[in-house]
Design a protein around this motif. Sequence first.
Motif, PDB file in Angstrom:
ATOM      1  N   PHE A 178       0.862  -1.183   0.000  1.00 49.10           N
ATOM      2  CA  PHE A 178       0.000   0.000   0.000  1.00 49.10           C
ATOM      3  C   PHE A 178       0.896   1.229   0.000  1.00 49.10           C
ATOM      4  CE2 PHE A 178      -2.950   3.080   1.939  1.00 49.10           C
ATOM      5  CZ  PHE A 178      -4.062   2.882   1.123  1.00 49.10           C
ATOM      6  N   THR A 179       0.785   2.048  -1.069  1.00 51.20           N
ATOM      7  CA  THR A 179       1.764   3.128  -1.236  1.00 51.20           C
ATOM      8  C   THR A 179       1.279   4.486  -0.709  1.00 51.20           C
ATOM      9  OG1 THR A 179       0.974   3.533  -3.470  1.00 51.20           O
ATOM     10  CG2 THR A 179       2.836   2.029  -3.240  1.00 51.20           C
ATOM     11  N   SER A 180       0.136   4.497  -0.047  1.00 51.09           N
ATOM     12  CA  SER A 180      -0.291   5.733   0.610  1.00 51.09           C
ATOM     13  C   SER A 180      -0.163   5.540   2.117  1.00 51.09           C
ATOM     14  CB  SER A 180      -1.730   6.070   0.241  1.00 51.09           C
ATOM     15  OG  SER A 180      -1.808   6.347  -1.135  1.00 51.09           O
ATOM     16  N   ALA A 181      -0.720   6.483   2.865  1.00 50.36           N
ATOM     17  CA  ALA A 181      -0.573   6.458   4.317  1.00 50.36           C
ATOM     18  C   ALA A 181      -1.386   5.330   4.954  1.00 50.36           C
ATOM     19  CB  ALA A 181      -1.049   7.799   4.879  1.00 50.36           C
ATOM     20  N   TRP A 240       8.648  18.909 -15.796  1.00 53.14           N
ATOM     21  CA  TRP A 240       8.927  17.868 -14.795  1.00 53.14           C
ATOM     22  C   TRP A 240      10.149  18.302 -13.980  1.00 53.14           C
ATOM     23  CZ3 TRP A 240       6.609  13.467 -13.124  1.00 53.14           C
ATOM     24  CH2 TRP A 240       7.386  12.589 -12.357  1.00 53.14           C
ATOM     25  N   ALA A 241      10.003  18.339 -12.673  1.00 54.27           N
ATOM     26  CA  ALA A 241      11.093  18.821 -11.814  1.00 54.27           C
ATOM     27  C   ALA A 241      11.762  17.629 -11.142  1.00 54.27           C
ATOM     28  CB  ALA A 241      10.510  19.762 -10.762  1.00 54.27           C
ATOM     29  N   PRO A 242      13.091  17.640 -11.026  1.00 57.33           N
ATOM     30  CA  PRO A 242      13.739  16.548 -10.285  1.00 57.33           C
ATOM     31  C   PRO A 242      13.484  16.773  -8.784  1.00 57.33           C
ATOM     32  CG  PRO A 242      15.368  18.138 -11.041  1.00 57.33           C
ATOM     33  CD  PRO A 242      14.043  18.628 -11.527  1.00 57.33           C
ATOM     34  N   GLN A 243      12.312  16.376  -8.350  1.00 52.82           N
ATOM     35  CA  GLN A 243      11.791  16.824  -7.041  1.00 52.82           C
ATOM     36  C   GLN A 243      12.719  16.528  -5.862  1.00 52.82           C
ATOM     37  OE1 GLN A 243       7.550  16.871  -6.257  1.00 52.82           O
ATOM     38  NE2 GLN A 243       7.904  15.461  -4.577  1.00 52.82           N
ATOM     39  N   THR A 244      13.261  15.293  -5.827  1.00 50.29           N
ATOM     40  CA  THR A 244      14.064  14.972  -4.637  1.00 50.29           C
ATOM     41  C   THR A 244      15.371  15.785  -4.627  1.00 50.29           C
ATOM     42  OG1 THR A 244      14.823  13.002  -5.796  1.00 50.29           O
ATOM     43  CG2 THR A 244      13.109  12.691  -4.151  1.00 50.29           C
ATOM     44  N   CYS A 249       0.209  16.944  -1.974  1.00 50.71           N
ATOM     45  CA  CYS A 249       0.123  15.980  -0.863  1.00 50.71           C
ATOM     46  C   CYS A 249      -0.010  14.533  -1.313  1.00 50.71           C
ATOM     47  CB  CYS A 249      -1.011  16.325   0.110  1.00 50.71           C
ATOM     48  SG  CYS A 249      -0.916  17.979   0.743  1.00 50.71           S
ATOM     49  N   GLY A 250       0.505  14.215  -2.489  1.00 47.83           N
ATOM     50  CA  GLY A 250       0.681  12.800  -2.829  1.00 47.83           C
ATOM     51  C   GLY A 250       1.566  12.208  -1.739  1.00 47.83           C
ATOM     52  N   TRP A 251       1.400  10.934  -1.466  1.00 51.59           N
ATOM     53  CA  TRP A 251       2.093  10.387  -0.299  1.00 51.59           C
ATOM     54  C   TRP A 251       3.611  10.330  -0.499  1.00 51.59           C
ATOM     55  CZ3 TRP A 251       1.266  10.646   4.458  1.00 51.59           C
ATOM     56  CH2 TRP A 251       1.902   9.816   5.384  1.00 51.59           C
ATOM     57  N   ALA A 262      -7.614  12.016  -5.715  1.00 51.10           N
ATOM     58  CA  ALA A 262      -7.344  10.762  -4.971  1.00 51.10           C
ATOM     59  C   ALA A 262      -7.502  11.005  -3.458  1.00 51.10           C
ATOM     60  CB  ALA A 262      -5.970  10.215  -5.343  1.00 51.10           C
ATOM     61  N   GLU A 263      -6.557  10.479  -2.657  1.00 50.48           N
ATOM     62  CA  GLU A 263      -6.702  10.564  -1.203  1.00 50.48           C
ATOM     63  C   GLU A 263      -5.976  11.788  -0.642  1.00 50.48           C
ATOM     64  OE1 GLU A 263      -4.110   9.791  -2.520  1.00 50.48           O
ATOM     65  OE2 GLU A 263      -2.536   9.160  -1.155  1.00 50.48           O
ATOM     66  N   GLN A 264      -5.633  12.739  -1.504  1.00 50.56           N
ATOM     67  CA  GLN A 264      -4.724  13.816  -1.091  1.00 50.56           C
ATOM     68  C   GLN A 264      -5.302  14.750  -0.029  1.00 50.56           C
ATOM     69  OE1 GLN A 264      -3.912  15.187  -5.048  1.00 50.56           O
ATOM     70  NE2 GLN A 264      -2.989  13.228  -5.586  1.00 50.56           N
TER      71      GLN A 264
HETATM   72  O1  LIG Z   1       7.627  17.161 -11.552  1.00 46.28           O
HETATM   73  C1  LIG Z   1       7.656  16.139 -10.854  1.00 46.28           C
HETATM   74  C2  LIG Z   1       6.499  15.507 -10.368  1.00 46.28           C
HETATM   75  C3  LIG Z   1       6.635  14.397  -9.574  1.00 46.28           C
HETATM   76  N1  LIG Z   1       7.877  13.912  -9.260  1.00 46.28           N
HETATM   77  C4  LIG Z   1       8.022  12.700  -8.416  1.00 46.28           C
HETATM   78  O2  LIG Z   1       6.912  11.861  -8.654  1.00 46.28           O
HETATM   79  C5  LIG Z   1       6.435  11.312  -7.443  1.00 46.28           C
HETATM   80  C6  LIG Z   1       5.000  11.756  -7.223  1.00 46.28           C
HETATM   81  O3  LIG Z   1       4.425  10.928  -6.265  1.00 46.28           O
HETATM   82  P1  LIG Z   1       3.238  11.394  -5.314  1.00 46.28           P
HETATM   83  O4  LIG Z   1       3.642  12.581  -4.566  1.00 46.28           O
HETATM   84  O5  LIG Z   1       2.835  10.230  -4.487  1.00 46.28           O
HETATM   85  O6  LIG Z   1       2.118  11.872  -6.280  1.00 46.28           O
HETATM   86  P2  LIG Z   1       1.301  11.153  -7.474  1.00 46.28           P
HETATM   87  O7  LIG Z   1       2.185  10.907  -8.581  1.00 46.28           O
HETATM   88  O8  LIG Z   1       0.150  12.034  -7.712  1.00 46.28           O
HETATM   89  O9  LIG Z   1       0.861   9.761  -6.794  1.00 46.28           O
HETATM   90  C7  LIG Z   1      -0.312   8.987  -6.781  1.00 46.28           C
HETATM   91  O10 LIG Z   1       0.001   7.882  -5.905  1.00 46.28           O
HETATM   92  C8  LIG Z   1       0.254   8.227  -4.550  1.00 46.28           C
HETATM   93  C9  LIG Z   1       0.525   6.955  -3.771  1.00 46.28           C
HETATM   94  O11 LIG Z   1       1.586   6.266  -4.298  1.00 46.28           O
HETATM   95  C10 LIG Z   1      -0.927   8.932  -3.937  1.00 46.28           C
HETATM   96  O12 LIG Z   1      -0.600   9.366  -2.626  1.00 46.28           O
HETATM   97  C11 LIG Z   1      -1.317  10.117  -4.799  1.00 46.28           C
HETATM   98  O13 LIG Z   1      -2.482  10.720  -4.274  1.00 46.28           O
HETATM   99  C12 LIG Z   1      -1.563   9.650  -6.229  1.00 46.28           C
HETATM  100  O14 LIG Z   1      -1.920  10.741  -7.044  1.00 46.28           O
HETATM  101  C13 LIG Z   1       7.351  11.771  -6.347  1.00 46.28           C
HETATM  102  O15 LIG Z   1       8.319  10.785  -6.112  1.00 46.28           O
HETATM  103  C14 LIG Z   1       8.003  13.024  -6.933  1.00 46.28           C
HETATM  104  O16 LIG Z   1       9.323  13.235  -6.438  1.00 46.28           O
HETATM  105  C15 LIG Z   1       9.009  14.515  -9.729  1.00 46.28           C
HETATM  106  O17 LIG Z   1      10.136  14.081  -9.451  1.00 46.28           O
HETATM  107  N2  LIG Z   1       8.852  15.618 -10.499  1.00 46.28           N
END
Ligand SMILES: O=c1ccn([C@@H]2O[C@H](COP(=O)(O)OP(=O)(O)O[C@H]3O[C@H](CO)[C@@H](O)[C@H](O)[C@H]3O)[C@@H](O)[C@H]2O)c(=O)[nH]1
Length: 436
Positions: free
Chosen positions: A113-116, A309-313, A328-330, A350-352
């Motif tokens: 389960f990849t959410s909270a 697309w941003a290299p978020q981490t 607020c994606g998990w 979604a569950e955000q």
């Molecule tokens: O420009 C971007 C956009 C996203 N990311 C990465 O993509 C991932 C995004 O994941 P998450 O924050 O969980 O969002 P979603 O892609 O929207 O994920 C889906 O899946 C998640 C569970 O895995 C749920 O919590 C979300 O609600 C659901 O939309 C993360 O690792 C981010 O670092 C990037 O690196 N750059």
Amino acid sequence: MVELANLLADRHAALSISVLIITTTSSTAAVPHPAAPRITLLHLTDENPPPAAAAGSVFAKIEARKPQIREAVSAAIGRSPDGARLAGLVLDMFCTSMADVAGEFGVPYYIFFTSAASDLGFISHIQQLHDESGFDVAEFEGNELAVPSWARPIPRWAFPPNIVNKEWLQLLYRIARVFRRARGILVNTVRELESCAVDSLSFTKVHPVGPILNLKAGAAAAGGGGVPEEEAIEWLDRQPESSVVFLCFGSMGAFREEQVLEIANGLEASGLRFLWGTRAGPTDYQDVREVLPKGFVDRTAGVGRVMGWAPQTIILAHKAVGGFVSHCGWNSTLESLWFGVPMATWPMYAEQKLNAFLLVHELEIATEIKIDYRNGEIVTAEEVERGVRRLMERDCSREERLKKFSDCIKKALMDGGSSSASIAEFIEGCKSSGGM
Ligand SMILES: O=c1ccn([C@@H]2O[C@H](COP(=O)(O)OP(=O)(O)O[C@H]3O[C@H](CO)[C@@H](O)[C@H](O)[C@H]3O)[C@@H](O)[C@H]2O)c(=O)[nH]1
């Protein structure tokens, strides 16, 4: 899944893992490389989709791949060393229909389960209420609902927006019933972050095994436009410490032109430094620069950058970043916590909204741009301006709480950490079920 496989392979030398990746036409993200030769990635592509896959929801498309999955599991067994046996199937929430396949091979299945864990608690609670007393969450008219895995009742506005869709709700109940029959559920969370939820989930064994992150930043998905990645990072390198607001809304968080204008105007009015990651709108535009206010890029050149697309981490790890406006994606939530970056919530789908409620009201570590966002609603420039200013103000008690959780999640996978113990327990369980 690949990161989970890396983690499990790292913790148990005799474990071989096959990751079956069902590629759909909407698959966007690149798949990371496995860290160990004992992990095999099998891409099940769409080249000759079975007829049932032509239409219907993603769940139906996945279910139509059952024969392919059976074959892939048989082949994986065939490839394994002498004496090795299949320990079980780990399914994500979109693949619960494959529970039958585990049954056919006579092994248990587990859920990843990849959410909270709190979200898992919400889903399983509404399913239980429905099955036991006919409760219909779509018709619920109260202001809030008490859910055992939450310390405080959940306001109705925080419910996932899809639950008003009866067809979707029935699907969710079906999934939740499969969860209940799983041998265990691996959750991408940390016990210390969600102790109330983890402790209250008693219908099966819950293993908090997080944070499972890909800190190398996944490869870019197409779309969004704006400045290239290198330019954005070079710009960030030149900014003062903790001065930049980073905005990013996940892999699918695209806004309509009208909303893009409000965000841009709000950012400009705040005068704050910003880095804004965007996704292209489904129909409106291909590059966000097409719809930004006239002259915005030039006027804000001294304080901000807009990118696709941003290299978020990498960005969250950067010392110039002082706040994160997130959907607020998990995964984004865990990444922000990992790097100790304060968040402002703007849940979209979604569950955000549940996650935003958890962050703002239960954990009290985030502020809000918007928390009760309704699909199609426009968040005004004034709200954006106020929200980003609030995010960048110092708040010592919020920062202390954030630091406490950030430290906890960093320790969880170390020796003696709670998630390490949970993984060991999961692996022991697999062994005792006779699979390994
Ligand atoms: O420009 C971007 C956009 C996203 N990311 C990465 O993509 C991932 C995004 O994941 P998450 O924050 O969980 O969002 P979603 O892609 O929207 O994920 C889906 O899946 C998640 C569970 O895995 C749920 O919590 C979300 O609600 C659901 O939309 C993360 O690792 C981010 O670092 C990037 O690196 N750059």
